[in-house]
Design an enzyme around this catalytic site. Sequence first.
Site, PDB file in Angstrom:
ATOM      1  N   ASP A  11     -49.920  14.688 -22.204  1.00 48.05           N
ATOM      2  CA  ASP A  11     -49.424  16.054 -22.042  1.00 48.05           C
ATOM      3  C   ASP A  11     -49.923  16.867 -23.240  1.00 48.05           C
ATOM      4  OD1 ASP A  11     -47.776  18.274 -21.153  1.00 48.05           O
ATOM      5  OD2 ASP A  11     -46.303  17.724 -22.664  1.00 48.05           O
ATOM      6  N   SER A  12     -49.755  18.173 -23.174  1.00 50.75           N
ATOM      7  CA  SER A  12     -50.098  19.019 -24.318  1.00 50.75           C
ATOM      8  C   SER A  12     -49.242  18.696 -25.536  1.00 50.75           C
ATOM      9  CB  SER A  12     -49.857  20.480 -23.954  1.00 50.75           C
ATOM     10  OG  SER A  12     -48.482  20.669 -23.668  1.00 50.75           O
ATOM     11  N   TYR A  43     -50.689  24.428 -24.250  1.00 54.39           N
ATOM     12  CA  TYR A  43     -51.814  24.613 -23.328  1.00 54.39           C
ATOM     13  C   TYR A  43     -51.632  25.886 -22.493  1.00 54.39           C
ATOM     14  CZ  TYR A  43     -53.766  19.771 -23.673  1.00 54.39           C
ATOM     15  OH  TYR A  43     -54.345  18.606 -24.063  1.00 54.39           O
ATOM     16  N   GLY A  44     -50.373  26.275 -22.304  1.00 49.94           N
ATOM     17  CA  GLY A  44     -50.042  27.364 -21.368  1.00 49.94           C
ATOM     18  C   GLY A  44     -50.752  28.678 -21.656  1.00 49.94           C
ATOM     19  N   CYS A  74     -48.472  16.904 -17.135  1.00 52.28           N
ATOM     20  CA  CYS A  74     -48.523  18.301 -17.569  1.00 52.28           C
ATOM     21  C   CYS A  74     -48.976  19.141 -16.374  1.00 52.28           C
ATOM     22  CB  CYS A  74     -49.532  18.407 -18.707  1.00 52.28           C
ATOM     23  SG  CYS A  74     -49.809  20.087 -19.291  1.00 52.28           S
ATOM     24  N   ASN A  75     -48.158  20.097 -15.987  1.00 54.91           N
ATOM     25  CA  ASN A  75     -48.523  20.958 -14.856  1.00 54.91           C
ATOM     26  C   ASN A  75     -49.746  21.808 -15.193  1.00 54.91           C
ATOM     27  OD1 ASN A  75     -45.971  20.946 -12.825  1.00 54.91           O
ATOM     28  ND2 ASN A  75     -45.308  20.629 -14.928  1.00 54.91           N
ATOM     29  N   THR A  76     -49.802  22.286 -16.437  1.00 58.05           N
ATOM     30  CA  THR A  76     -50.888  23.184 -16.842  1.00 58.05           C
ATOM     31  C   THR A  76     -52.227  22.443 -16.842  1.00 58.05           C
ATOM     32  OG1 THR A  76     -49.227  24.186 -18.284  1.00 58.05           O
ATOM     33  CG2 THR A  76     -51.495  24.923 -18.568  1.00 58.05           C
ATOM     34  N   GLU A 153     -40.890  21.112 -28.640  1.00 59.62           N
ATOM     35  CA  GLU A 153     -41.736  20.377 -29.598  1.00 59.62           C
ATOM     36  C   GLU A 153     -40.983  20.131 -30.915  1.00 59.62           C
ATOM     37  OE1 GLU A 153     -45.159  19.166 -29.469  1.00 59.62           O
ATOM     38  OE2 GLU A 153     -44.692  19.338 -27.352  1.00 59.62           O
ATOM     39  N   CYS A 185     -42.739  22.913 -15.716  1.00 63.15           N
ATOM     40  CA  CYS A 185     -43.430  22.489 -16.947  1.00 63.15           C
ATOM     41  C   CYS A 185     -42.672  21.274 -17.437  1.00 63.15           C
ATOM     42  CB  CYS A 185     -43.378  23.615 -17.975  1.00 63.15           C
ATOM     43  SG  CYS A 185     -43.824  23.099 -19.656  1.00 63.15           S
ATOM     44  N   THR A 186     -43.386  20.247 -17.865  1.00 65.10           N
ATOM     45  CA  THR A 186     -42.718  18.974 -18.176  1.00 65.10           C
ATOM     46  C   THR A 186     -41.870  19.037 -19.447  1.00 65.10           C
ATOM     47  OG1 THR A 186     -44.759  18.202 -19.252  1.00 65.10           O
ATOM     48  CG2 THR A 186     -44.405  17.571 -16.951  1.00 65.10           C
ATOM     49  N   HIS A 187     -42.028  20.091 -20.239  1.00 64.85           N
ATOM     50  CA  HIS A 187     -41.132  20.244 -21.395  1.00 64.85           C
ATOM     51  C   HIS A 187     -39.710  20.645 -20.953  1.00 64.85           C
ATOM     52  CE1 HIS A 187     -44.877  20.313 -23.729  1.00 64.85           C
ATOM     53  NE2 HIS A 187     -44.173  20.249 -24.838  1.00 64.85           N
TER      54      HIS A 187
END
Length: 269
Positions: A11-12, A43-44, A74-76, A153, A185-187
């Site tokens: 992921d980012s 990344y978004g 990560c969707n992005t 994060e 978004c996975t966050h």
Amino acid sequence: MASEAPVGVFDSGVGGISVLREIQARLPNESLLYVADSGFVPYGEKSPEFIRARSRAITEFLLDQGCKALVVACNTATAAAVAELRGTWPELPIVGMEPAVKPAASATRSGAVGVLATTGTLKSAKFAALLDRFAHDVRVVTQPCPGLVECVESGALQSEETRALLQGYVAPLLEAGCDTLILGCTHYPFLKPLLRQLVPESVSLIDTGEAVARQLHRLLAARDLLAAGPAAPARFHTSGDPEALRRVLPVLWPHAARLEALPVELGAA
Ligand code: DGL
């Protein structure tokens, strides 16, 4: 044996750990290797070309580590890069992810669905195609959420700043009558406890982590690649500050973990 090789997940940043948790719950015999590209998060707000280059480099690293399958958690990155990754490594089982528009469209009773996601995901052709396919009979209200990824994060899952930001993003969706919110978004699944305090109980929160774990299970089973176990402790690599990951990891990953350095050529500039 190939089946005992690890599954690579990236992921980012640390958001994909929400997906890793679902994979661990469904496939406890699998050894997991996670790359957090936290040196380049978010990344978004980056270009698709940049995200494709990072995704390629990280996939090469995971393959060098002997991974038998890849999860783009990560969707992005999925929107920008999964087609290219599949083209480059056609033999590799690859699971990507996208906002849960289809399940949300069948779950809504008000007929209005809200999507919380990154700017990159919402602007992508892949997301437009997803709406074309599954959102005919519902109204979809999209909400980019700059800043939320950074809150996760840093491990600020319950801070006042995170609450204020989230409140600002959710309010227009509730005002528009959305009774179903997609965490695209996975966050964001890490913000579910906070989000639950901000939306009425009748509002459903939908994410895709569990579906990704199910799809990984299917792909591994179809290729006879399911591990018999026991799994090694999950390994985590970051392109960001290893100390920051060491601090936040216990909040996000309640299992055994090993932290390892990424090769310098993959590290943050
Ligand atoms: N976690 C990522 C996603 O699912 C991207 C967050 C970001 O780096 O902007 O979209």
